[in-house]
Design a protein around this motif. Sequence first.
Motif, mmCIF file in Angstrom:
data_model
loop_
_atom_site.group_PDB
_atom_site.id
_atom_site.type_symbol
_atom_site.label_atom_id
_atom_site.label_comp_id
_atom_site.label_asym_id
_atom_site.label_seq_id
_atom_site.Cartn_x
_atom_site.Cartn_y
_atom_site.Cartn_z
ATOM 1 N N ASN A 258 0.822 -1.211 0.000
ATOM 2 C CA ASN A 258 0.000 0.000 0.000
ATOM 3 C C ASN A 258 0.855 1.259 0.000
ATOM 4 O O ASN A 258 0.727 2.130 0.859
ATOM 5 C CB ASN A 258 -0.951 0.023 1.209
ATOM 6 C CG ASN A 258 -2.074 -0.977 1.063
ATOM 7 O OD1 ASN A 258 -2.125 -1.695 0.075
ATOM 8 N ND2 ASN A 258 -2.958 -1.031 2.033
ATOM 9 N N GLU A 259 1.786 1.305 -0.946
ATOM 10 C CA GLU A 259 2.666 2.471 -1.118
ATOM 11 C C GLU A 259 3.424 2.856 0.140
ATOM 12 O O GLU A 259 3.172 3.907 0.754
ATOM 13 C CB GLU A 259 1.872 3.658 -1.664
ATOM 14 C CG GLU A 259 1.514 3.413 -3.112
ATOM 15 C CD GLU A 259 0.464 4.362 -3.617
ATOM 16 O OE1 GLU A 259 0.373 5.469 -3.074
ATOM 17 O OE2 GLU A 259 -0.259 3.973 -4.545
ATOM 18 N N GLY A 260 4.307 1.957 0.543
ATOM 19 C CA GLY A 260 5.235 2.289 1.626
ATOM 20 C C GLY A 260 4.708 2.065 3.031
ATOM 21 O O GLY A 260 5.415 2.342 4.001
ATOM 22 N N GLN A 261 3.496 1.557 3.176
ATOM 23 C CA GLN A 261 2.982 1.274 4.528
ATOM 24 C C GLN A 261 3.600 -0.020 5.054
ATOM 25 O O GLN A 261 3.960 -0.894 4.282
ATOM 26 C CB GLN A 261 1.459 1.091 4.515
ATOM 27 C CG GLN A 261 0.676 2.272 4.008
ATOM 28 C CD GLN A 261 0.853 3.482 4.910
ATOM 29 O OE1 GLN A 261 0.736 3.376 6.121
ATOM 30 N NE2 GLN A 261 1.178 4.616 4.315
ATOM 31 N N TYR A 292 -1.768 -7.530 -7.224
ATOM 32 C CA TYR A 292 -0.994 -6.763 -6.258
ATOM 33 C C TYR A 292 -0.409 -7.680 -5.177
ATOM 34 O O TYR A 292 -1.132 -8.467 -4.569
ATOM 35 C CB TYR A 292 -1.867 -5.691 -5.613
ATOM 36 C CG TYR A 292 -1.049 -4.776 -4.749
ATOM 37 C CD1 TYR A 292 -0.210 -3.825 -5.325
ATOM 38 C CD2 TYR A 292 -1.070 -4.899 -3.361
ATOM 39 C CE1 TYR A 292 0.577 -3.004 -4.539
ATOM 40 C CE2 TYR A 292 -0.277 -4.075 -2.577
ATOM 41 C CZ TYR A 292 0.541 -3.130 -3.171
ATOM 42 O OH TYR A 292 1.331 -2.337 -2.400
#
Length: 629
Positions: A258-261, A292
């Motif tokens: 989730n984009e860098g989480q 994903y």
Amino acid sequence: MVNSLTPDQKKFLRVVVSCLLTFMVKVSSAQTFTYADPSLIALYPQQNDFRNTLNLSGMWEFKKDSLEVGETENWQNGLEGARSIAVPGSWNEQFADGRNYLGMAWYETESYVPASWQGQRIFLRVGSANYAAKVWVNGQPVGRHEGGHLPFAFEIGKLINWGETNRVSIQIENYLKPSRVPTGNVTGGPFQSFPKANYDFFPYAGLHRDVWLYSIPNTASIKDITIKTDFENTTGSIEVIVESEGNARQGKVVISGNEGQQYEADFRFVNNTSSATVSIPDVRLWSPDDPYLYQVDVTIGSSRNPGDRYSLETGVRTISVTENQLLLNGEPIFLKGFGKHEDFPIFGKGTAHPVMVKDYALMKWTGANSFRTSHYPYDEEYMRMADREGFLVIDETPAVGLYFHGDTTELAQRQAMCKQYIEEMISRDKNHPSVIMWCIANEPFPESLNPSAGSREATPESVALFQELFDLVKEKDDTRLATLVGVMGGPAEWLGLSDIICINRYYGWYTHLGDMEGATQLLGMELDGLHQRFKKPIIITEFGADTYPGMHAVEPEMFTEEFQTQFIKAYLDVADARDYMAGMHVWAFSDFRTSQGLIRFGGVNYKGVFTRDRKPKVAAYFLRSRWTE
Ligand code: GCB
């Protein structure tokens, strides 16, 4: 004293001594060759700060042992008069005298093991040796394994010479036998081919996948990781079950995405087992449209003093069925794709990475979203790519050509092999989001081996046998579907054991030759009957026609590219008209090598929509327009 013996007495003595020696070797090998433990293949070798890997693939030494003297002559101490062979690769394709050789042969390589590895646990892992293998390290026996297409591993640290080269010797034989899986040399079987495989692909032999040396930490290590995923509304959950060895008491799971989480959970071991469930807000579900992947890092030990780490990728998705549909993440999904083979000129069944990449590119080009690993589990890189590329995979064991008549000992041996394959396949592939279904067998034959003439009854013994295999699958993994692929004319009772009905049909080819109207009429009636009876969705896992590339006819005629296209279209139309159909897999993705036989011109099955070297036939363009528009 020996000199005082007569020539006859000397001869007798020689025979006795040689028998004794053979007996001693057999006894000692029986004592020292342990069978491979399937739990050791759960985690693919990985390089990180705690683990090391050495890929042994490349040029090895090779020698045939047609007289089977290698063991008594101690070939494990060094092969003399050997020739070079590429690993991975089938030996049948690499020499001028190897095509039909399926007897015993020896492989040997040497590898330097760094002194810095001392103090760690060292394993040798063989990706696939077809069929039966025995392994020695530095002349010492380490273990044996039966069955191709799945890996096996042995712990070998005690035999290693640290900071020196070490010799690895592998003896392989691929005799075709009725007791083996897949079966061969069957009396009265449906395949009149040479070599006498009881299945429709060439019985390639050798080291077909990478061979690895790898190390894991000594005091505490991660033995297995099992990931289960689910979601509710927009929140995903990833359950990570960790099995350890040694003295670690605790550990941590970190999930990145989730984009860098990053999402984390700590866990504590009880009897070397633990599990942690991590919630993912705003989860991005895995699907063919958006494959994903989240990164899962498992570390054991305390945060100040970590003991081992293992990382893998996962996708959050669910798979289930209703009476009419296959559901991915709760939404209906239709499988468009192919039955395939691992097969390429010269490589044989050896892993060929460029071919792998090309196959995914071509499957995508046709608009496919799915394939079946017919008729055996594929290379592990193939499975990782399916995760990344977003393909839905039916993962199949090597149980092709099973039958139930005749010798009960052989029957029991085959059943034991089927169970071993299920254990190994699920142990190896259980964490791939791409795998949605386990397939326990392709086209088992009813009592009579000739499906068009024989009994269509399922004997109670055969139903019990399959039930045992399905139970084993569910015990190992209750998160996926389980199926078996039924043969034309086979008993419906077997199909009913599956979560979803999978059948191969060739009306218009092996029956109703060239008559697509008669073929599709029968097909439609049969499908309706099956659905009415079992109330489960249906996938046609094979349908297709042999097609010689470049052969054409204005009015479609068997073997022409026009006929193949018409055949595929007719089947797809039948499926489109039925709301309980859940998928159509064309047989086959590409042409492939078979044994020699009357219906296999040039030893090739020409049902591919691509040629063996991956050139499109007309049907490939047709599928592309049908599946992408
Ligand atoms: C089948 C088999 C497959 C064969 C195919 C054929 O039903 O499952 O292994 O290659 O038929 O072309 O005959």
